[in-house]
Each structure stands twice: as structure tokens, then as C-alpha cells.
Scaffold this active site. Sequence first.
Site, PDB file in Angstrom:
ATOM      1  N   LEU A  40       0.821  -1.218   0.000  1.00 47.94           N
ATOM      2  CA  LEU A  40       0.000   0.000   0.000  1.00 47.94           C
ATOM      3  C   LEU A  40       0.852   1.264   0.000  1.00 47.94           C
ATOM      4  CD1 LEU A  40      -3.143   0.803   2.076  1.00 47.94           C
ATOM      5  CD2 LEU A  40      -1.114   2.212   2.454  1.00 47.94           C
ATOM      6  N   LEU A  41       0.452   2.203  -0.840  1.00 49.06           N
ATOM      7  CA  LEU A  41       1.040   3.547  -0.837  1.00 49.06           C
ATOM      8  C   LEU A  41      -0.021   4.515  -0.342  1.00 49.06           C
ATOM      9  CD1 LEU A  41       2.819   5.335  -3.815  1.00 49.06           C
ATOM     10  CD2 LEU A  41       0.535   6.097  -3.159  1.00 49.06           C
ATOM     11  N   ASP A  43       0.244   8.754   1.622  1.00 49.47           N
ATOM     12  CA  ASP A  43       0.657  10.148   1.433  1.00 49.47           C
ATOM     13  C   ASP A  43       2.006  10.357   0.747  1.00 49.47           C
ATOM     14  OD1 ASP A  43      -1.342  10.003   3.309  1.00 49.47           O
ATOM     15  OD2 ASP A  43      -0.235  10.992   4.903  1.00 49.47           O
ATOM     16  N   TYR A 102       5.643   7.903  10.051  1.00 51.22           N
ATOM     17  CA  TYR A 102       4.494   8.551   9.435  1.00 51.22           C
ATOM     18  C   TYR A 102       4.900   9.783   8.642  1.00 51.22           C
ATOM     19  CZ  TYR A 102       0.704   5.654  11.389  1.00 51.22           C
ATOM     20  OH  TYR A 102      -0.176   4.647  11.655  1.00 51.22           O
ATOM     21  N   SER A 103       3.907  10.469   8.100  1.00 55.86           N
ATOM     22  CA  SER A 103       4.163  11.510   7.101  1.00 55.86           C
ATOM     23  C   SER A 103       4.997  12.669   7.597  1.00 55.86           C
ATOM     24  CB  SER A 103       2.834  12.043   6.569  1.00 55.86           C
ATOM     25  OG  SER A 103       2.284  11.082   5.711  1.00 55.86           O
ATOM     26  N   GLU A 220      -5.193  16.515   9.500  1.00 56.27           N
ATOM     27  CA  GLU A 220      -3.972  15.814   9.107  1.00 56.27           C
ATOM     28  C   GLU A 220      -3.233  16.614   8.035  1.00 56.27           C
ATOM     29  OE1 GLU A 220      -4.703  11.109   9.802  1.00 56.27           O
ATOM     30  OE2 GLU A 220      -5.455  11.850   7.899  1.00 56.27           O
TER      31      GLU A 220
HETATM   32  C1  FRU Z   1      -2.924  10.588   6.227  1.00 65.70           C
HETATM   33  C2  FRU Z   1      -2.229   9.873   7.366  1.00 65.70           C
HETATM   34  C3  FRU Z   1      -1.292  10.778   8.125  1.00 65.70           C
HETATM   35  C4  FRU Z   1      -0.300   9.815   8.704  1.00 65.70           C
HETATM   36  C5  FRU Z   1      -0.186   8.784   7.599  1.00 65.70           C
HETATM   37  C6  FRU Z   1       0.048   7.387   8.077  1.00 65.70           C
HETATM   38  O1  FRU Z   1      -3.327   9.743   5.213  1.00 65.70           O
HETATM   39  O2  FRU Z   1      -3.168   9.290   8.235  1.00 65.70           O
HETATM   40  O3  FRU Z   1      -1.911  11.596   9.062  1.00 65.70           O
HETATM   41  O4  FRU Z   1       0.924  10.416   8.987  1.00 65.70           O
HETATM   42  O5  FRU Z   1      -1.381   8.837   6.872  1.00 65.70           O
HETATM   43  O6  FRU Z   1       0.305   6.559   7.012  1.00 65.70           O
END
Ligand code: FRU
Length: 483
Positions: A40-41, A43, A102-103, A220
Site C-alpha cells: 500500500l502507498l 501520502d 508517518y508523514s 492531518e
Molecule cells: C494521512 C495519514 C497521516 C499519517 C499517515 C500514516 O493519510 O493518516 O496523518 O501520517 O497517513 O500513514
Amino acid sequence: MNVKDQELREQATLEIQKHKLQVESDPYRLTYHLMPPVGLLNDPNGFIHWKGTYHLFYQWMPFKTGHGAKFWGHYSSPDLVHWTHEGIALTPSDWFDKNGCYSGSAVDDNGTLTVFYTGNVKDEKNNRETYQCLAVSEDGLEFEKQGVVATLPKGYTAHFRDPKVWKKGEHWYMVVGAQSLQLDGKAVLFRSSNLKEWEHLGAIAGGNTDRLGYFGYMWECPDLFELNGKDVLVVCPQGIEPEGMLYQNVYQAGYFVGQLDYEKARYTHGQFTELDRGFEFYAPQTTLDAKGRRLLVAWMGVPDQQEDQQPTISHKWVHTMTIPRELTLIDGKLYQQPIKELEQLRQNQVSYEQVSINNGVLELDQVRGKSIELGIQDLSYGDRSIEISLRGEIRFIYDPQEKQATLERKSYVNGLTEARHCRLERLTSLQIFLDTSSLEIFVNGGEEVFTSRIFPYPDNELITFASKGSFNFHVNKWDLKYD
Ligand code: FRU
């Protein structure tokens, strides 16, 4: 590099090899969009033009087509068109990011590629912890983690993530997506002079403030940048109810235009506008490139929006990025246009001058295909709706009486028709990017954009134009291919 990091890299690499044939035999594999090699891809992360090369990292789960302890995958490109899949940038191998890197974002610190991301941690009782972390690279390929640079300030839940960093004057700033203890979405600002020590300045925008009522329980992926003398704040609010044509997706992605007072850490802004009107668009991230352009890439997906039903899952991968777009701000509104470099993909141009329809459906001999661009100009129409139907799967409709644009598709879950709409005073042009399983429609030079996945019968290349009244236009069609 610790042992865990090494193991995770090896496991992910094996996973790519193991499923390569199955992934690549999928007729829905896209041709000029960025996808995960397996899994899965989501952000886009760390988007930057660094030492003449564009880098785009992405949230990546190599081991399944669902969410989990994310890696940072990595693509690089000399021109935003031809991409190389690089080695893994970050793995969730440390105590401060063990449940996901995470992002986050990237900056150039005096020649060092410096990335910020959220270390997602779940303790034994499954309680969430969050850490804003730093990693650096001298060659743009191998990253050295430097650990935690900002912890959770008082007043917020552990839903606190997605640092976006930029420089203004002598200081660095970081905006983080947050949830207050009252369960309002917020954008929180930090300041630093050395990228390592960060001072918490407070929330600059959010729900239940003097500028906004309730506006979702979490924001987010914030992004803040200057365009045309204004400060644009992009956020992805979660928990907003649909309102007429607005907020139809499970979660939203949109922006405010305003002015950030860096001294007082106060942001005065106007209303929230959605960036895209289609079915799949989320977590956009921008960067400023050496040509001075503000570029945007987004995830062509939405969290929790029937992701587990996507047809590509049977081929062990899911989701893709949008094409890169250039942003401009015109009269307080963001316009998005496909970057000019994509013209390199154009082949076999076909032009039809002055196509004319009067109460009918028209198929144009050579206007068909799977990975193509359509430029439709000099549009004129009467007071009846006009429509363009693509690959038997999705229709774009403009209704001049209602002043409304609609995108209608067959749901990939149950085959029923579903629609997204927006208000549109008039329709003057369309630029349409089709790929094997995606559609991006730029309306009136980027005034509105509809972005969506589509899953047509792979061989269906049919495109038709129709109206019950008059519909005249000029169309160019190109196949989109690498040489
Ligand atoms: C948004 C999110 C971010 C988080 C990331 C985790 O799609 O939920 O807030 O950092 O994806 O994969």
C-alpha cells in the site's frame, strides 16, 4: 543502521521480489503515475527539489495492502516525469517510530537533505504516542536518523503528526496536524533556529476558534506556503459532515488563504475550499522548485474510503499518486495545472477542429485510448447539458442551467452510480489525463479539478461526446508514453 532496520529492509525487498509478477501483470497498473512496487502507498512525503533532482517519498506498507507500520519509500526524478524507484529511505525500526515512520517533509539545510516525520508508537496497551523526528542524508539516498526533536505539547491528544517544515527569514517553522483535548482539529506551529530544538508557539488555526466553528475532530497533513503575497494553509480535516455538494468524501483536503503573523503566531484567514472535486484525493504536499514554482502532489486515495475493496488488491498492491501540478493563486483561489514537463509524454497528436453535435452522441475515430491526454477547447453549448463519457466507466457532465459540473462513475464496490459535483459558472476548457486506472480533469485551466480512480474493462478505450442540445468544441488527443 540497527539490526531491526536491516531485517525490515530485507523483508520488504523480498516482498517486492515475491510478488513482482503478480503486481506487474495487473492491467490496472498505471503507466505514468507513481505506485508502490508492492503493498500500500498513501501520502506523498518529503517532496523536494534538491541539488537539481526531484525527490518524492511516500508512505509505504510493503507487507500488505492495508495500513500499518509505515516505511518511507522513495522516488527520484530529473524532470518530474521520468522517475526512478530508489532504495528504502526510512523503516520503522526504532523505539520512537516502531509503529510507523508517518508523514512528513524535507528541507535543504545547507546542502544536507533533512527530513522530518512523525514517529508513531503504540505502547503495550495500544495507547498511541507521537514524536516528531529528524533524519538527514548527504547523498539523497541513505538517511541517518537523528531521533526525536519535538514531543507532544500540552493540550493535545496523541493524534499529533505530519510535520511540514520551511524557512522564513532567520528561522525554521514547522506546522503539525493536531487534535485538541476538546477534540477539535488544529494546525500547530513550532519555531527553531537550528532544526533540532523546536519551540512550541501554539495553534494558528483550527475548529472552534474565533474564525471557524466545529471543523472536524482532527486535521492531518498541514502545509503552509506563500503564494502571491498570501499565506496558504492546506489541511485535511476529518469528521466534517457532507453539506450539499461539499465534503462528499470520507475525509477532506482543502485550503485557507490568509496572512500568518510570524511574531504573534496568529493566522487570519478566509473560508475553507476543497482542493479537488473528485472521488480520490487526499494528503496533498507542496514544494517550491528551483524554477520558483509551487508544485503539488497528492495521494489518489482517501483513508477509510472503501480502500479494502480496490480491485488492484488481488494483485497485491493498492493506490497511486496524482500527477504533479503547479499552483497559482488568482483572486484568492488556488488554480492547479498539470506541470508543463508532462508534454514530454505526448505522442501521436490527433486534432479535430470544430466538432459539432446537435442532439446526439458522437464518437471520434481516433479519440480513444487508455493512457491519453485530451485537450478540449473553444467549447460552446446551448442551455442543455453536455457530457463526455470515458471508457464506459465515468462521465463528466456540465449543466449550464444549474451551473453545475458533475463526475459520475460506477462504484468499484457495487457497480452502482455515484457522483461528485461542484458549482461552475461556465465551462470554457477541459484538460483530461487518463491512465489505465485513473482520471484527472482540469477544468477551465485548473479552476476546478476532478481526480478519481477508475476500473474499466481493460480493453474499453471508448470515448463519446453527447448533448441533447448543441455542443461545439475543438479537441486534441495525445497518447501518453515514455520514449
Ligand atoms: C494521512 C495519514 C497521516 C499519517 C499517515 C500514516 O493519510 O493518516 O496523518 O501520517 O497517513 O500513514
